[in-house]
Scaffold this motif. Sequence first.
Motif, PDB file in Angstrom:
ATOM      1  N   UNK A 125       0.945  -1.066   0.336  1.00  0.00           N
ATOM      2  CA  UNK A 125       0.001  -0.074   0.342  1.00  0.00           C
ATOM      3  C   UNK A 125       1.018   0.851  -0.109  1.00  0.00           C
ATOM      4  N   UNK A 126       0.719   2.532  -1.187  1.00  0.00           N
ATOM      5  CA  UNK A 126       0.885   3.747  -0.931  1.00  0.00           C
ATOM      6  C   UNK A 126       1.530   4.390   0.803  1.00  0.00           C
ATOM      7  N   UNK A 127       3.244   4.554   1.003  1.00  0.00           N
ATOM      8  CA  UNK A 127       2.667   5.094   2.675  1.00  0.00           C
ATOM      9  C   UNK A 127       1.981   6.798   1.817  1.00  0.00           C
ATOM     10  N   UNK A 128       1.649   7.176   0.950  1.00  0.00           N
ATOM     11  CA  UNK A 128       0.930   8.413   0.924  1.00  0.00           C
ATOM     12  C   UNK A 128       0.236   9.021   0.168  1.00  0.00           C
ATOM     13  N   UNK A 129      -1.027   9.201  -0.264  1.00  0.00           N
ATOM     14  CA  UNK A 129      -1.774   9.565  -1.435  1.00  0.00           C
ATOM     15  C   UNK A 129      -2.867  11.115  -1.388  1.00  0.00           C
ATOM     16  N   UNK A 130      -2.607  11.347  -2.266  1.00  0.00           N
ATOM     17  CA  UNK A 130      -4.102  12.392  -1.952  1.00  0.00           C
ATOM     18  C   UNK A 130      -5.095  12.102  -3.505  1.00  0.00           C
ATOM     19  N   UNK A 131      -6.512  13.161  -3.323  1.00  0.00           N
ATOM     20  CA  UNK A 131      -7.577  13.013  -3.143  1.00  0.00           C
ATOM     21  C   UNK A 131      -8.235  14.232  -3.743  1.00  0.00           C
ATOM     22  N   UNK A 132      -8.586  14.394  -5.091  1.00  0.00           N
ATOM     23  CA  UNK A 132      -9.603  15.740  -4.815  1.00  0.00           C
ATOM     24  C   UNK A 132     -10.599  15.608  -5.997  1.00  0.00           C
ATOM     25  N   UNK A 133     -11.958  15.715  -5.641  1.00  0.00           N
ATOM     26  CA  UNK A 133     -13.475  15.248  -6.215  1.00  0.00           C
ATOM     27  C   UNK A 133     -13.671  16.585  -6.258  1.00  0.00           C
ATOM     28  N   UNK A 134     -14.474  16.953  -7.563  1.00  0.00           N
ATOM     29  CA  UNK A 134     -15.790  18.310  -7.554  1.00  0.00           C
ATOM     30  C   UNK A 134     -16.796  17.867  -7.793  1.00  0.00           C
ATOM     31  N   UNK A 135     -17.476  18.780  -8.033  1.00  0.00           N
ATOM     32  CA  UNK A 135     -19.597  18.802  -8.270  1.00  0.00           C
ATOM     33  C   UNK A 135     -19.648  19.751  -8.797  1.00  0.00           C
ATOM     34  N   UNK A 136     -20.047  19.275 -10.098  1.00  0.00           N
ATOM     35  CA  UNK A 136     -20.552  20.172 -10.882  1.00  0.00           C
ATOM     36  C   UNK A 136     -19.711  21.414 -11.212  1.00  0.00           C
ATOM     37  N   UNK A 137     -19.192  21.471 -12.063  1.00  0.00           N
ATOM     38  CA  UNK A 137     -17.680  21.946 -12.861  1.00  0.00           C
ATOM     39  C   UNK A 137     -17.189  22.796 -11.299  1.00  0.00           C
ATOM     40  N   UNK A 138     -17.224  22.318 -10.511  1.00  0.00           N
ATOM     41  CA  UNK A 138     -16.309  23.383  -8.853  1.00  0.00           C
ATOM     42  C   UNK A 138     -16.750  24.337  -8.198  1.00  0.00           C
ATOM     43  N   UNK A 139     -18.639  23.187  -8.655  1.00  0.00           N
ATOM     44  CA  UNK A 139     -19.689  24.216  -7.621  1.00  0.00           C
ATOM     45  C   UNK A 139     -18.965  23.812  -6.236  1.00  0.00           C
ATOM     46  N   UNK A 140     -18.766  22.641  -6.077  1.00  0.00           N
ATOM     47  CA  UNK A 140     -18.181  22.386  -4.928  1.00  0.00           C
ATOM     48  C   UNK A 140     -17.000  21.531  -4.390  1.00  0.00           C
ATOM     49  N   UNK A 141     -15.872  21.572  -3.918  1.00  0.00           N
ATOM     50  CA  UNK A 141     -14.643  20.926  -4.154  1.00  0.00           C
ATOM     51  C   UNK A 141     -14.318  19.889  -2.285  1.00  0.00           C
ATOM     52  N   UNK A 142     -13.546  18.870  -2.648  1.00  0.00           N
ATOM     53  CA  UNK A 142     -13.000  18.513  -1.198  1.00  0.00           C
ATOM     54  C   UNK A 142     -11.548  17.987  -1.405  1.00  0.00           C
ATOM     55  N   UNK A 143      -9.985  18.140  -1.423  1.00  0.00           N
ATOM     56  CA  UNK A 143      -9.794  17.346  -1.597  1.00  0.00           C
ATOM     57  C   UNK A 143      -8.951  17.595   0.092  1.00  0.00           C
ATOM     58  N   UNK A 144      -7.443  16.913  -0.280  1.00  0.00           N
ATOM     59  CA  UNK A 144      -6.401  16.723   0.937  1.00  0.00           C
ATOM     60  C   UNK A 144      -5.479  15.064   0.979  1.00  0.00           C
ATOM     61  N   UNK A 145      -4.736  14.979   1.550  1.00  0.00           N
ATOM     62  CA  UNK A 145      -3.147  14.193   1.568  1.00  0.00           C
ATOM     63  C   UNK A 145      -4.163  12.581   2.773  1.00  0.00           C
ATOM     64  N   UNK A 146      -3.273  12.207   1.885  1.00  0.00           N
ATOM     65  CA  UNK A 146      -3.760  11.034   2.915  1.00  0.00           C
ATOM     66  C   UNK A 146      -2.338  10.024   3.927  1.00  0.00           C
ATOM     67  N   UNK A 147      -1.957   9.464   4.861  1.00  0.00           N
ATOM     68  CA  UNK A 147      -0.858   9.004   4.989  1.00  0.00           C
ATOM     69  C   UNK A 147      -1.374   7.242   5.917  1.00  0.00           C
ATOM     70  N   UNK A 148      -0.374   6.814   5.583  1.00  0.00           N
ATOM     71  CA  UNK A 148      -0.855   4.986   6.114  1.00  0.00           C
ATOM     72  C   UNK A 148      -0.681   4.965   7.306  1.00  0.00           C
ATOM     73  N   UNK A 149      -1.768   4.595   7.694  1.00  0.00           N
ATOM     74  CA  UNK A 149      -0.735   4.167   9.261  1.00  0.00           C
ATOM     75  C   UNK A 149      -0.516   3.309   9.235  1.00  0.00           C
ATOM     76  N   UNK A 150      -0.129   2.423  10.889  1.00  0.00           N
ATOM     77  CA  UNK A 150       0.619   1.119  11.576  1.00  0.00           C
ATOM     78  C   UNK A 150      -0.147  -0.245  10.904  1.00  0.00           C
ATOM     79  N   UNK A 151      -1.753   0.251  11.200  1.00  0.00           N
ATOM     80  CA  UNK A 151      -2.860  -1.224  10.969  1.00  0.00           C
ATOM     81  C   UNK A 151      -2.863  -1.143   9.020  1.00  0.00           C
ATOM     82  N   UNK A 153      -3.583   0.373   6.871  1.00  0.00           N
ATOM     83  CA  UNK A 153      -5.490   1.578   6.544  1.00  0.00           C
ATOM     84  C   UNK A 153      -5.070   3.147   6.660  1.00  0.00           C
ATOM     85  N   UNK A 154      -5.939   3.860   6.070  1.00  0.00           N
ATOM     86  CA  UNK A 154      -5.914   5.533   5.972  1.00  0.00           C
ATOM     87  C   UNK A 154      -7.084   5.744   7.046  1.00  0.00           C
TER      88      UNK A 154
END
Length: 318
Positions: A125-151, A153-154
């Motif tokens: 599993x990747x130690x780090x990853x990022x996500x970015x999502x949009x809704x209807x041509x960026x009327x709303x968006x949310x994004x960020x980064x993730x770090x793999x936990x010891x167990x 999981x993210x």
Amino acid sequence: MNKFKRDMDKFIGESPHFNEALKEKILLRINEENRPRKLIWRGFNTLKIAAIFTVLLAVVGSFLVAALIGTGEERQASTSILKTVPVKNFSDESENWKVTYSQKEVEDSVRSAFLTVEYVGEGLKPEEASYQFFYKKDQESFGGSLTLNEDGSYADVDFGTCTTCILYTDQDEIPGTMEWAGQQENLVLKKTDESKWQESPLFKAGPYTMIGEEGRAGFIYDDADVSRFYEDKTQKYMWHFWGSQSELTGTFKVLGTHENSPEEIVVVPEMESRPSPNNGADHHIPTMVELPEKGMWKLTAVFNDKVIGTVYVEVHEK
């Protein structure tokens, strides 16, 4: 006047001298006459104190009852909200990632939401990853980064509550991307009625069937009616762990997370534990478990604040 003199002579005698004997006689008579008054006054004071004490007890008792009722109502209300507010899941799975956006309306035009990300690809599993999502041509968006936990999981991303965010409908779609180690995959989150989690696999250990991570963590469970989880029902489960003496010695607890909430609850309170081999495992611990809501749950076993293993189970309706 003569009558008064005769009465005085009768009381003090015919001698006109005021001596010590006469003084004591007069004081004695005065005390005898005043004694009933003193007793009455003393009784009145006792009654008054008792009445005041009774009133104070009544006031304090009423306050405590009101406080307990209020606390009970708050708990009942919070539990009711947890169990009755519908949750909408928007999910998609690509070659390497499964992403689920969960949303519920907690009040009129107020929503809470969180994001669950799982790596479903092959290899490490990747130690780090990022996500970015949009809704209807960026009327709303949310994004960020993730770090793999010891167990392995993210952590869920908790967006909290929002009064201006969009409340997605069943027909809405939320496109986005996952990026990691120079790679990228596209996803489109759509409304789904499927659970975002699946029960952990069953495996054999000694003479028993268990559920969990084979060779790491699990408990005796064969998915029969008698061993299944039911909401608000307390049952006994025998946990088994595989590992070194050092990592299985110390404090132990189990945390639980429902698939429709990012909040963790304590399923098994913290206790001291020393390795006790059984059924081919390096350690076993009997526990009582009660889960308050039907649906999928993630049970996380923790030793010394470090995750040892995770078991996914389904809680059935009574």
